[in-house]
Design an enzyme around this catalytic site. Structure first.
Site, PDB file in Angstrom:
ATOM      1  N   ASN A  46       0.923  -1.143  -0.061  1.00 24.77           N
ATOM      2  CA  ASN A  46      -0.014  -0.093   0.121  1.00 24.77           C
ATOM      3  C   ASN A  46       0.968   1.170   0.113  1.00 24.77           C
ATOM      4  O   ASN A  46       1.969   1.315   0.576  1.00 24.77           O
ATOM      5  CB  ASN A  46      -1.099   0.007   1.249  1.00 24.77           C
ATOM      6  CG  ASN A  46      -0.289  -0.129   2.495  1.00 24.77           C
ATOM      7  OD1 ASN A  46       0.635  -0.817   2.656  1.00 24.77           O
ATOM      8  ND2 ASN A  46      -1.004   0.546   3.487  1.00 24.77           N
ATOM      9  N   ILE A  47       0.477   2.229  -0.679  1.00 22.52           N
ATOM     10  CA  ILE A  47       1.091   3.695  -0.702  1.00 22.52           C
ATOM     11  C   ILE A  47       0.346   4.539  -0.435  1.00 22.52           C
ATOM     12  O   ILE A  47      -0.609   4.877  -1.212  1.00 22.52           O
ATOM     13  CB  ILE A  47       1.550   3.712  -2.233  1.00 22.52           C
ATOM     14  CG1 ILE A  47       2.583   2.491  -2.479  1.00 22.52           C
ATOM     15  CG2 ILE A  47       2.376   5.002  -2.318  1.00 22.52           C
ATOM     16  CD1 ILE A  47       2.735   2.468  -3.880  1.00 22.52           C
ATOM     17  N   GLU A  48       0.527   5.275   0.570  1.00 26.03           N
ATOM     18  CA  GLU A  48      -0.474   6.332   1.140  1.00 26.03           C
ATOM     19  C   GLU A  48      -0.121   7.682   0.649  1.00 26.03           C
ATOM     20  O   GLU A  48       0.793   7.769   0.102  1.00 26.03           O
ATOM     21  CB  GLU A  48      -0.918   6.347   2.736  1.00 26.03           C
ATOM     22  CG  GLU A  48      -1.169   4.944   2.938  1.00 26.03           C
ATOM     23  CD  GLU A  48      -1.472   4.868   4.733  1.00 26.03           C
ATOM     24  OE1 GLU A  48      -1.123   5.889   5.472  1.00 26.03           O
ATOM     25  OE2 GLU A  48      -2.383   3.959   4.999  1.00 26.03           O
ATOM     26  N   CYS A  57      -4.170   0.553  -2.406  1.00 26.57           N
ATOM     27  CA  CYS A  57      -3.948  -0.637  -1.721  1.00 26.57           C
ATOM     28  C   CYS A  57      -2.852  -1.468  -2.380  1.00 26.57           C
ATOM     29  O   CYS A  57      -2.446  -1.330  -3.478  1.00 26.57           O
ATOM     30  CB  CYS A  57      -5.033  -1.615  -1.640  1.00 26.57           C
ATOM     31  SG  CYS A  57      -6.536  -0.935  -0.665  1.00 26.57           S
ATOM     32  N   GLU A  59      -3.012  -4.752  -3.208  1.00 29.70           N
ATOM     33  CA  GLU A  59      -3.516  -5.669  -3.992  1.00 29.70           C
ATOM     34  C   GLU A  59      -3.605  -4.880  -5.598  1.00 29.70           C
ATOM     35  O   GLU A  59      -3.212  -5.477  -6.671  1.00 29.70           O
ATOM     36  CB  GLU A  59      -5.032  -5.988  -3.721  1.00 29.70           C
ATOM     37  CG  GLU A  59      -5.042  -6.692  -2.524  1.00 29.70           C
ATOM     38  CD  GLU A  59      -5.345  -5.886  -1.287  1.00 29.70           C
ATOM     39  OE1 GLU A  59      -4.687  -4.839  -1.294  1.00 29.70           O
ATOM     40  OE2 GLU A  59      -6.159  -6.114  -0.576  1.00 29.70           O
ATOM     41  N   CYS A  94     -10.130  -5.048   0.394  1.00 33.23           N
ATOM     42  CA  CYS A  94     -11.121  -4.062   0.410  1.00 33.23           C
ATOM     43  C   CYS A  94     -12.107  -4.133  -0.769  1.00 33.23           C
ATOM     44  O   CYS A  94     -11.710  -4.992  -1.868  1.00 33.23           O
ATOM     45  CB  CYS A  94     -10.586  -2.445   0.542  1.00 33.23           C
ATOM     46  SG  CYS A  94     -10.117  -1.894  -1.161  1.00 33.23           S
ATOM     47  N   CYS A  97     -10.648  -3.281  -4.198  1.00 34.00           N
ATOM     48  CA  CYS A  97      -9.633  -4.212  -4.799  1.00 34.00           C
ATOM     49  C   CYS A  97     -10.534  -5.576  -5.176  1.00 34.00           C
ATOM     50  O   CYS A  97      -9.958  -6.193  -6.423  1.00 34.00           O
ATOM     51  CB  CYS A  97      -8.760  -4.596  -3.765  1.00 34.00           C
ATOM     52  SG  CYS A  97      -7.446  -3.245  -3.457  1.00 34.00           S
TER      53      CYS A  97
HETATM   54  N1  THU Z   1      -5.275  -1.451   2.409  1.00 31.66           N
HETATM   55  C1  THU Z   1      -4.707  -2.117   1.579  1.00 31.66           C
HETATM   56  O1  THU Z   1      -3.527  -1.858   0.934  1.00 31.66           O
HETATM   57  N2  THU Z   1      -5.473  -3.270   1.222  1.00 31.66           N
HETATM   58  C2  THU Z   1      -6.653  -3.763   1.375  1.00 31.66           C
HETATM   59  O2  THU Z   1      -7.519  -4.471   0.712  1.00 31.66           O
HETATM   60  C3  THU Z   1      -7.390  -2.700   2.707  1.00 31.66           C
HETATM   61  C4  THU Z   1      -6.633  -1.383   3.074  1.00 31.66           C
HETATM   62  C5  THU Z   1      -4.363  -0.272   2.921  1.00 31.66           C
HETATM   63  C6  THU Z   1      -4.910   1.050   2.499  1.00 31.66           C
HETATM   64  C7  THU Z   1      -4.499   2.006   3.676  1.00 31.66           C
HETATM   65  O3  THU Z   1      -3.249   2.446   3.258  1.00 31.66           O
HETATM   66  C8  THU Z   1      -4.273   1.167   4.784  1.00 31.66           C
HETATM   67  O4  THU Z   1      -4.646  -0.191   4.276  1.00 31.66           O
HETATM   68  C9  THU Z   1      -5.419   1.443   5.806  1.00 31.66           C
HETATM   69  O5  THU Z   1      -6.625   1.469   5.315  1.00 31.66           O
END
Ligand code: THU
Length: 140
Positions: A46-48, A57, A59, A94, A97
């Site tokens: 994941n890259i915020e 996300c 995935e 999520c 995804c």
């Molecule tokens: N996140 C994912 O990478 N994959 C998911 O399916 C659920 C959420 C990440 C997004 C965000 O950076 C962090 O988890 C918290 O929501």
């Protein structure tokens, strides 16, 4: 859902991706390992983003890396996640995804491995996690 091939390898690679996660806001690190039908494994984390909504996300990072290289057929994905990069509980994909998976994967055949570690994981089909999903066949 039958046990997918190369499951130990996928869990190992997904766990290693936790180190690359960029999650300074949620501190929730996610790693993914996507097995393509050609045998290649595409990684993702994941890259915020400070503006929040551009966050992607793990995935989708893995899927978009593969698709951007011309690969569109997949067998399985492994996902691990945890606060500060330590997986303690299952972290399922999520809804967004799941919808991206629906675009490129057979919902009955594609395996989603939600892992905590090599000893603790569950395997679902995409159809189980996205019942009555909307996909390319609806527009055919
Ligand atoms: N996140 C994912 O990478 N994959 C998911 O399916 C659920 C959420 C990440 C997004 C965000 O950076 C962090 O988890 C918290 O929501």
């Amino acid at each position: 859902m039958k046990k997918p091939e190369r499951i130990e390898e996928l869990i190992d690679i997904a766990v290693r991706q936790l180190d690359y996660s960029y999650a300074p806001y949620s501190h929730f690190h996610v790693g993914a390992a996507l097995l393509a039908k050609n045998g290649e494994i595409y990684t993702g984390c994941n890259i915020e983003n400070a503006a929040y909504t551009p966050t992607i996300c793990a995935e989708r990072t893995a899927f978009f890396k593969a698709v951007s290289e011309g690969v569109r057929e997949f067998d399985a994905i492994c996902i691990v996640g945890g606060q500060n990069g330590v997986p303690t509980d299952s972290a399922g994909p999520c809804g967004v995804c799941r919808q991206v998976m629906m675009e490129f994967c057979d919902p009955e055949e594609f395996a989603i491995i939600v892992a905590v570690n090599q000893e603790k994981y569950e395997v679902y089909s995409l159809a189980e996690l996205l019942p009555v999903g909307f996909g390319p066949s609806n527009l055919a």
